[in-house]
Design a protein around this motif. Structure first.
Motif, mmCIF file in Angstrom:
data_model
loop_
_atom_site.group_PDB
_atom_site.id
_atom_site.type_symbol
_atom_site.label_atom_id
_atom_site.label_comp_id
_atom_site.label_asym_id
_atom_site.label_seq_id
_atom_site.Cartn_x
_atom_site.Cartn_y
_atom_site.Cartn_z
ATOM 1 N N SER A 293 0.820 -1.218 0.000
ATOM 2 C CA SER A 293 0.000 0.000 0.000
ATOM 3 C C SER A 293 0.850 1.262 0.000
ATOM 4 C CB SER A 293 -0.942 -0.004 1.205
ATOM 5 O OG SER A 293 -0.237 0.245 2.419
ATOM 6 N N ASP A 294 2.069 1.189 0.536
ATOM 7 C CA ASP A 294 2.969 2.340 0.506
ATOM 8 C C ASP A 294 3.436 2.655 -0.910
ATOM 9 O OD1 ASP A 294 2.958 2.913 3.238
ATOM 10 O OD2 ASP A 294 4.575 1.485 3.651
ATOM 11 N N MET A 299 -5.990 2.765 -1.274
ATOM 12 C CA MET A 299 -7.324 2.406 -1.728
ATOM 13 C C MET A 299 -7.278 1.432 -2.902
ATOM 14 S SD MET A 299 -9.136 3.796 0.538
ATOM 15 C CE MET A 299 -10.589 2.984 -0.108
ATOM 16 N N LYS A 300 -6.208 1.444 -3.663
ATOM 17 C CA LYS A 300 -6.061 0.441 -4.718
ATOM 18 C C LYS A 300 -5.910 -0.954 -4.112
ATOM 19 C CE LYS A 300 -3.922 3.534 -8.121
ATOM 20 N NZ LYS A 300 -2.679 3.828 -8.901
ATOM 21 N N VAL A 301 -5.148 -1.043 -3.023
ATOM 22 C CA VAL A 301 -4.986 -2.326 -2.333
ATOM 23 C C VAL A 301 -6.318 -2.788 -1.753
ATOM 24 C CG1 VAL A 301 -3.925 -3.451 -0.339
ATOM 25 C CG2 VAL A 301 -2.529 -2.027 -1.857
ATOM 26 N N ILE A 302 -7.054 -1.870 -1.134
ATOM 27 C CA ILE A 302 -8.359 -2.214 -0.554
ATOM 28 C C ILE A 302 -9.316 -2.687 -1.639
ATOM 29 C CG2 ILE A 302 -10.393 -1.293 0.606
ATOM 30 C CD1 ILE A 302 -8.062 -1.678 2.490
ATOM 31 N N ALA A 303 -9.345 -1.960 -2.765
ATOM 32 C CA ALA A 303 -10.241 -2.335 -3.858
ATOM 33 C C ALA A 303 -9.899 -3.720 -4.392
ATOM 34 C CB ALA A 303 -10.156 -1.295 -4.980
ATOM 35 N N GLY A 304 -8.613 -3.987 -4.561
ATOM 36 C CA GLY A 304 -8.198 -5.306 -5.043
ATOM 37 C C GLY A 304 -8.568 -6.410 -4.071
ATOM 38 N N PHE A 337 -8.359 -10.261 4.164
ATOM 39 C CA PHE A 337 -8.820 -9.744 5.457
ATOM 40 C C PHE A 337 -7.650 -9.184 6.258
ATOM 41 C CE2 PHE A 337 -9.549 -10.919 10.023
ATOM 42 C CZ PHE A 337 -10.399 -9.863 10.316
ATOM 43 N N GLY A 338 -6.562 -9.933 6.318
ATOM 44 C CA GLY A 338 -5.384 -9.453 7.030
ATOM 45 C C GLY A 338 -4.859 -8.155 6.454
ATOM 46 N N GLY A 339 -4.842 -8.058 5.113
ATOM 47 C CA GLY A 339 -4.389 -6.832 4.468
ATOM 48 C C GLY A 339 -5.300 -5.659 4.735
ATOM 49 N N ASN A 340 -6.608 -5.896 4.676
ATOM 50 C CA ASN A 340 -7.570 -4.808 4.881
ATOM 51 C C ASN A 340 -7.443 -4.184 6.261
ATOM 52 O OD1 ASN A 340 -8.870 -4.740 2.367
ATOM 53 N ND2 ASN A 340 -10.212 -6.452 2.905
ATOM 54 N N ILE A 341 -7.385 -5.009 7.301
ATOM 55 C CA ILE A 341 -7.334 -4.444 8.650
ATOM 56 C C ILE A 341 -5.971 -3.827 8.957
ATOM 57 C CG2 ILE A 341 -9.098 -6.016 9.513
ATOM 58 C CD1 ILE A 341 -6.935 -7.625 10.886
ATOM 59 N N THR A 342 -4.979 -4.131 8.128
ATOM 60 C CA THR A 342 -3.661 -3.510 8.284
ATOM 61 C C THR A 342 -3.600 -2.155 7.610
ATOM 62 O OG1 THR A 342 -2.522 -5.632 8.424
ATOM 63 C CG2 THR A 342 -1.211 -3.752 7.722
ATOM 64 N N LEU A 400 -16.431 -2.064 -2.917
ATOM 65 C CA LEU A 400 -15.441 -1.899 -3.985
ATOM 66 C C LEU A 400 -15.720 -0.621 -4.775
ATOM 67 C CD1 LEU A 400 -13.198 -2.797 -5.935
ATOM 68 C CD2 LEU A 400 -14.866 -4.310 -7.036
ATOM 69 N N LEU A 401 -16.982 -0.367 -5.085
ATOM 70 C CA LEU A 401 -17.338 0.861 -5.803
ATOM 71 C C LEU A 401 -17.010 2.093 -4.964
ATOM 72 C CD1 LEU A 401 -20.781 -0.218 -7.325
ATOM 73 C CD2 LEU A 401 -18.581 -0.050 -8.491
ATOM 74 N N LEU A 402 -17.290 2.005 -3.651
ATOM 75 C CA LEU A 402 -16.949 3.129 -2.771
ATOM 76 C C LEU A 402 -15.445 3.365 -2.744
ATOM 77 C CD1 LEU A 402 -19.305 2.508 0.306
ATOM 78 C CD2 LEU A 402 -19.580 4.201 -1.519
ATOM 79 N N ALA A 403 -14.668 2.274 -2.704
ATOM 80 C CA ALA A 403 -13.204 2.398 -2.662
ATOM 81 C C ALA A 403 -12.665 3.032 -3.940
ATOM 82 C CB ALA A 403 -12.570 1.022 -2.452
ATOM 83 N N CYS A 404 -13.378 2.851 -5.040
ATOM 84 C CA CYS A 404 -12.917 3.405 -6.325
ATOM 85 C C CYS A 404 -13.224 4.896 -6.456
ATOM 86 C CB CYS A 404 -13.561 2.647 -7.481
ATOM 87 S SG CYS A 404 -12.985 0.941 -7.666
ATOM 88 N N ILE A 405 -14.222 5.388 -5.733
ATOM 89 C CA ILE A 405 -14.616 6.792 -5.907
ATOM 90 C C ILE A 405 -14.213 7.687 -4.738
ATOM 91 C CG2 ILE A 405 -16.578 6.129 -7.354
ATOM 92 C CD1 ILE A 405 -18.408 6.684 -4.960
ATOM 93 N N ILE A 406 -13.878 7.094 -3.587
ATOM 94 C CA ILE A 406 -13.570 7.911 -2.414
ATOM 95 C C ILE A 406 -12.238 8.632 -2.578
ATOM 96 C CG2 ILE A 406 -12.386 6.062 -1.151
ATOM 97 C CD1 ILE A 406 -13.675 7.144 1.409
ATOM 98 N N THR A 407 -12.184 9.852 -2.111
ATOM 99 C CA THR A 407 -10.944 10.640 -2.075
ATOM 100 C C THR A 407 -10.858 11.320 -0.717
ATOM 101 O OG1 THR A 407 -12.092 12.551 -3.030
ATOM 102 C CG2 THR A 407 -10.929 11.088 -4.569
ATOM 103 N N PRO A 408 -9.673 11.774 -0.313
ATOM 104 C CA PRO A 408 -9.554 12.470 0.977
ATOM 105 C C PRO A 408 -10.476 13.676 1.043
ATOM 106 C CG PRO A 408 -7.394 11.884 0.154
ATOM 107 C CD PRO A 408 -8.358 11.583 -0.954
#
Length: 431
Positions: A293-294, A299-304, A337-342, A400-408
């Motif tokens: 993710s770094d 958000m690309k990692v979360i979406a994937g 799951f492990g990646g998401n909560i990290t 997944l759709l939310l992760a693709c459109i969300i921005t800070p």
């Protein structure tokens, strides 16, 4: 002594120039997190306690649901307690409380006391130390939020994996009651000892140090308070995404052996191997996806991860399961799951700043508590695995759709303002 972190763009070099070795803080946090992660061995105690006291296994298993909910609930208050007592003192108190909760659980003779001590007390102490030590470590490494979060949360998973063998041996040799006592003493020592290596980071003026392109631009407002964060739509979008990610993983962890037996036709011994597989891939996902993710954007990692999870749960629901397909799906869900909560602690820091990280992430972390309960309730309501997996797949698609459109927060508005200024520049008009 509290270390002062300057949050200028060269934060990394500034921090390394102080007299404090950041990697000792990493070591202390790892020790603390390993002790905290041991609570995920609870399933080992269900049958032994049932046999000892004649309680129904499902009634004993409720204890861990209470623990998980109390863990998430504690994160709402941990930041305020840290401000009042300081980080080191808070972690030591939490470690002592957690250890005593387990030691006293060795003396219980009723489910009510078990729920109170091993459930609420242990869960609240665990969540308090978990979120504050994790958030503190992220502040020390703003340029590597994903990686450092992966190391910390990975240590939590490693503690669970190692203590599966420790607590199994204790239960076999001295019984569940005495096992609680030894477990509590070991955890108390680990957490208190680790706290002596931890130093509290203080963020004075948060800038965009350590941000990766695509996560947060340098001019996005940072250091939101909880009230300010809750006024943004992004906070609620993140909560929905986190809730979905937690529910899918936690539901699988609770029923993975049953899926192997009932849906894949495996014998009980073979299906039990999936429990160890979940722990291994869960820990691997925390470290690998946290570091990734770094580099590619969080958000690309979360979406994937959400996409892979949706495919895996639909496969479990709709495809005839062989040995290989079953284990591949289980490994994929546990890894994601492990990646998401990290990655989520780093996302909350990217979106809302480091200064109030413990408090802000504590609010979003309630998705974990509700996710821990939602899967089981949905399954009971719908009457089985298949429909529950379909519901999870639908939620993953929405998230997944939310992760693709969300921005800070505020990023789109500021981008339009910059574009408007550029269009008014003489050189722009001339072109």
């Amino acid at each position: 002594m509290k270390a002062i972190i300057s949050s200028a763009p060269n934060m990394a070099s500034t921090t390394e120039s102080t007299s404090i070795n950041r990697w000792l803080i990493v070591l202390g946090t790892i020790i603390v997190q390993m002790g905290l992660g041991t609570i995920y061995t609870w399933s080992l105690f269900n049958q032994p306690l049932s046999d000892r006291f004649g309680w129904d296994v499902s009634s004993v298993a409720i204890t861990f649901s209470i623990t998980s909910f109390a863990l998430a609930f504690a994160t709402l208050f941990a930041g305020r307690l840290q401000e009042r007592w300081g980080l080191q003192r808070l972690i030591r108190i939490a470690g002592i409380l957690l250890g005593l909760g387990l030691v006293l659980s060795s003396q219980v003779t009723s489910l009510t006391l078990l729920y109170l001590l091993a459930g609420f007390v242990v869960g609240f102490a665990d969540g308090t130390a978990y979120i504050t030590s994790l958030s503190n470590l992220i502040k020390w490494f703003p340029e590597r939020k994903g990686l450092i979060s992966g190391i910390s949360v990975g240590a939590f998973g490693t503690g669970s994996l190692l203590f599966k063998y420790v607590n199994s041996a204790l239960i076999s040799s001295v019984g569940p009651a005495q096992a609680f006592m030894y477990w509590g003493i070991i955890v108390l020592v680990l957490i208190v000892a680790g706290s002596f290596l931890i130093r509290e980071a203080v963020v004075r003026n948060q800038a965009a140090a350590g941000q990766k392109e695509g996560d947060q631009p340098s001019n996005v407002r940072q250091d939101y308070t909880v009230k300010e964060m809750l006024r943004t739509k992004e906070a609620y979008m993140l909560f929905v995404i986190f809730f979905t990610a937690c529910m899918s993983g936690l539901y699988l962890i609770g029923i993975v052996k049953d899926i192997g037996v009932q849906l894949a036709g495996l014998n009980a011994a073979t299906a039990a191997n999936a429990v160890a597989m979940v722990a291994i891939f869960n820990t691997a996902g925390r470290i690998i996806l946290g570091a990734l993710s770094d580099k590619v954007g969080r958000m690309k990692v979360i979406a994937g991860a959400l996409l892979v999870t949706a495919i895996a749960v639909m496969t479990l629901s709709l495809v005839p399961l062989s040995f290989g397909v079953f284990f591949a799906c289980v490994a994929a869900i546990a890894f994601c799951f492990g990646g998401n909560i990290t990655v989520f602690p780093a996302i909350v820091a990217d979106y809302f700043g480091l200064k109030n990280q413990s408090k802000n992430y504590g609010v979003i972390y309630q998705g974990f508590g509700f996710g821990a309960l939602a899967g089981s309730f949905i399954s009971a309501l719908l009457g089985g695995f298949h429909l529950t997996f379909i519901v999870i797949a639908v939620l993953c698609t929405i998230s997944l759709l939310l992760a693709c459109i969300i921005t800070p927060p505020g990023q789109q508005r500021r981008t339009r303002q910059r574009e408007g200024k550029l269009s008014l520049h003489p050189s722009s008009r001339a072109s």
